[in-house]
Enzyme design. Structure first.
Site, PDB file in Angstrom:
ATOM      1  N   HIS A  61       0.811  -1.286   0.394  1.00  0.00           N
ATOM      2  CA  HIS A  61       0.403  -0.089  -0.060  1.00  0.00           C
ATOM      3  C   HIS A  61       0.682   1.261  -0.067  1.00  0.00           C
ATOM      4  CE1 HIS A  61      -3.301  -2.481   0.994  1.00  0.00           C
ATOM      5  NE2 HIS A  61      -2.752  -3.322   1.261  1.00  0.00           N
ATOM      6  N   HIS A 178      -9.030 -10.619  -1.010  1.00  0.00           N
ATOM      7  CA  HIS A 178      -8.715 -10.460   0.582  1.00  0.00           C
ATOM      8  C   HIS A 178      -9.676 -11.734   0.872  1.00  0.00           C
ATOM      9  CE1 HIS A 178      -8.637  -7.877   4.081  1.00  0.00           C
ATOM     10  NE2 HIS A 178      -9.590  -8.752   3.658  1.00  0.00           N
ATOM     11  N   ASP A 304       2.152  -6.993   2.984  1.00  0.00           N
ATOM     12  CA  ASP A 304       0.996  -6.343   2.516  1.00  0.00           C
ATOM     13  C   ASP A 304       1.882  -5.090   3.440  1.00  0.00           C
ATOM     14  OD1 ASP A 304      -1.804  -5.630   3.429  1.00  0.00           O
ATOM     15  OD2 ASP A 304      -1.988  -7.055   4.748  1.00  0.00           O
TER      16      ASP A 304
END
Lengths: 424, 311
Positions: A61, A178, A304
């Protein structure tokens, strides 16, 4: 910046070509060349180090656009370089979400300006990641996404999910999912188990993940398309994936360094740097994840990497956002937990960061062969590395590994021949 | 009194405490209980100290008890509740706490709906922090007053069989009692509907059962927890009637109770749901004595932690 050089004396591990031997690697004009083709080039001694094709983190991210207080493409890719990654896949839950070609263009433009490593955008499956309407998947593909995902959320409407898998298949875009069933997750904040029971916090049962893993296996089987399960966290998921793969279903899975190394017990002091989703689970789950890596059920390690500001994280555990950073600690943690413990050989570990993700995303398979892009990760497996949160390149500090000491780290990161991180 | 030296500036959870620390609090509370029995119910132990009662979640009984304890110790008191605090305006909990610290407060008595909220504050500011309840996690002074009451009635906790019955899943009382009881040598049973009594507690040596009779026979102490109607709406049990029938202590089930068993309840009671009125008001009930003892226990912990807060 020198345009030609030779990395000499390193142990070359190239999972794409099953190579594991000492050899020299030449680099010229951003490409790999035979060392013998550039005899006069500068020599860079990497003896004692491991030279690998560039590591790919397929779950990152970068927070831009939208939350540049936590991370930017510039800082996130700097962190990636320092962690040994030459490429990252940027998850689409930015603000706005990456659900249109315009946002993908924005990410590509900023990557061209500020990016230190390669950024492969991932597009949304649904508009605004709301789980209600299909995003413009064809247009996203044209704009350059390498996959689609609603990461951070999970589509609860199975009919919609089915249509997205069918539609994405026609555009040859892998699905990254997810896996989480909202009803049974409810307002859970940590793994449902002994520690949630003792701490009086609402748990997230493993069943929340397992239900959607099962759904996705059904989708992958009936539609015959690639569904990649993001950050799986529990024994049941590993076991279901193992069985599905034996039946030839196109299902793959990734695991994070934190799920491989930490368990829910860490939460007993209410440190929100142990709050992420999926949550840290039990020791039994951790062992099952390691076993899944060892036997090849899980082919990818991904971080992640989820930056949050200190302001956002320094609140009541219930109210803190899920997520931790991971780019700069992934190699140290995995070398320590998997390689130095002799659970995984070095070639097998390197594969989880290279060929594993490249297979799923359809990336180039040349590795360190002459003619390939000179994307190279050099690892020092022996140096001790203590995580000093203040020295991290990421703009955020939300690491659960603060103060911990690991053995091994990235020594250099090379992107298109350019040495973007150098501790040689 | 013994020679034990108290060293903590915070009281967050009985999980953190050693058995001798718990015993020391109970011994200290015995002394303070005498204060409330005098004509002049006040001592100067906290004179010149400022205590902030910071209740982010509403409370009547615990707050009243703490406030009175503070007054009897001669502390200066400020009350902040969720409605009047800046949390409503978007200030973080830690910033609110830092403001309290900047006013040179010595102690913060805090209730919050989120487990661990007090730990966050205690780690980051100088003031002593007393946990007056954090979600379903912990309510140490309730456990201490339960331990105090049992010890006063039974002499010692060692070897006693204590059954806690009701909504264990959502209960900070059960989660606090259990550590104190285990550390002081009691045997603990949790009982109630399977949806509200997690089997995971077996991992710390608690006997878990879903049958009231098993929980009552042999019990030296029975602690009934309040059952909230809201749990029924969320599907944990079908109705309060059915709850009362299978898990309430009533005329039908009291026959399993030993004649000398203590009946306790942290309050407020749902009369005739988890506990019949006749038993709540009967000779085995020590419910109002728990309230009296709560005051003594809170005076004791306020006194002890105040001695460990840096100036």
């Amino acid at each position: 910046m020198k345009s030609e050089y030779i990395l000499t004396g390193g142990r070359v591990i190239d999972p794409y070509r099953n190579i594991d031997k000492e050899m020299d690697i030449g680099v010229k004009d951003g490409k790999i060349v035979e060392a013998s083709a550039i005899p006069d080039a500068e020599k860079i001694d990497v003896s004692g180090k491991v030279v690998c094709p560039g590591f790919i983190d397929m779950h990152v991210h970068l927070r831009q656009p939208g939350n540049t207080a936590a991370e930017t493409i510039a800082t996130g890719t700097m962190a990636a370089a320092a962690g040994g990654f030459t490429a990252v896949v940027a998850m689409p839950n930015t603000s706005p979400a990456a659900d249109t070609a315009g946002t993908i263009e924005y990410i590509k433009r900023h990557t061209a300006q500020d990016g230190v490593v390669k950024v492969h955008p991932c597009g949304c499956m649904t508009k605004g990641i709301a789980g209600e309407e299909m995003a413009g998947i064809g247009s996203l593909k044209s704009a350059g996404v390498v996959a689609v995902s609603d990461d951070g959320r999970c589509i609860q409407k199975h009919q919609l999910m089915k249509h997205i898998v069918q539609y994405a298949k026609a555009f040859e875009l892998p699905i990254l999912d997810h896996c989480e069933e909202d009803g049974i997750k409810d307002k859970g904040v940590m793994h449902e188990g002994v520690w949630s029971t003792l701490l009086g916090m609402q748990g997230i049962p493993s069943a929340a993940e397992e239900l959607i893993v099962a759904r996705n296996i059904i989708m992958a089987r009936t539609i015959d398309w690639k569904i990649h399960l993001q950050h799986i966290s529990c024994r049941e998921s590993v076991e279901r994936v193992r069985i599905a793969q034996k039946r030839g279903i196109q299902i793959t899975a990734e695991v994070t360094p934190h799920h491989l190394s930490l368990t829910d017990e860490r939460i007993k002091k209410f440190d929100t740097n142990y709050k992420m989703n999926p949550p840290l689970r039990s020791e039994d789950d951790r062992q099952a994840l390691i076993q899944g890596l060892v036997d090849g059920t899980i082919t990818v390690i991904a971080t992640d990497h989820a930056p949050h500001t200190e302001t956002a994280k320094l609140v009541e555990f219930d109210y803190a956002p899920f997520g931790i950073i991971g780019l700069e600690t992934a190699i140290p943690v995995c070398l320590t937990e998997l390689y130095h413990t002799k659970l995984l050989s070095l070639p097998d570990l390197v594969s989880k960061f290279t060929k594993g993700p490249a297979d799923i995303l359809g990336f180039d398979q040349s590795g360190l062969a002459a003619g390939a892009d000179a994307d190279i990760t050099v690892i020092d497996t022996e140096t001790e590395f203590t995580v000093d949160a203040d020295k991290l390149r990421s703009k955020s500090r939300n690491t659960p590994f603060k103060g911990m000491t690991f053995k091994g780290k990235a020594a250099a990161t090379i992107v298109d021949g350019k040495i973007v991180f150098n501790e040689l | 009194m013994d020679n034990f030296k108290w060293t903590r500036k915070d009281l967050l959870s009985l999980y953190d405490l050693e058995a001798e620390e718990i015993e020391h609090i109970l011994d200290t509370a015995e002394e303070f209980k005498k204060v409330s029995q005098r004509n002049v119910k006040k001592v100067p132990a906290l004179r010149g100290k400022t205590v902030v009662n910071f209740f982010v979640e509403p409370s009547t009984r615990t707050r009243m008890s703490f406030e009175l304890a503070e007054q009897r110790l001669s502390a200066d008191i400020i009350n902040i509740n969720a409605n009047s605090s800046s949390l409503k305006k978007g200030e973080t909990l830690l910033d609110t706490a830092r403001n309290i610290e900047a006013l040179q407060a010595d102690l913060i008595v805090m209730r919050h709906s989120a487990p661990g909220a007090q730990s966050l504050i205690a780690k980051n500011i100088r003031c002593g922090v007393l946990n007056a309840g954090d979600g379903a996690h912990s309510h140490p002074t309730q456990a201490l007053l339960d331990l105090f009451t049992i010890r006063e009635k039974k002499g010692s906790l060692k070897g006693l069989k204590v059954s806690i019955i009701g909504d264990i899943l959502h209960s900070r009382v059960a989660r606090s009692d259990v550590w104190g009881l285990i550390k002081l040598g009691a045997e603990v049973t949790f009982a109630g509907p399977a949806t509200l009594v997690p089997k995971e507690f077996e991992n710390i040596g608690v006997r878990v059962c879903h049958n009231l009779k098993d929980a009552l026979v042999d019990a030296d102490v029975v602690n009934l927890l309040r059952i909230q109607h809201e749990r029924q709406k969320r599907g944990f049990f079908p109705s309060t009637n059915e709850y009362a029938k299978f898990f309430g202590l009533n005329e039908a089930s009291r026959k399993y109770l030993k004649p000398d068993a203590l009946v306790m309840h942290p309050g407020p009671i749902n009369r005739d749901v988890e506990l019949d009125s006749a038993i709540a008001d009967g000779p085995q009930s020590v419910i109002l004595e728990q309230v009296t003892n709560g005051l003594a226990v809170r005076m004791a912990v306020l006194f002890l932690v105040s001695g460990c807060v840096e100036k």
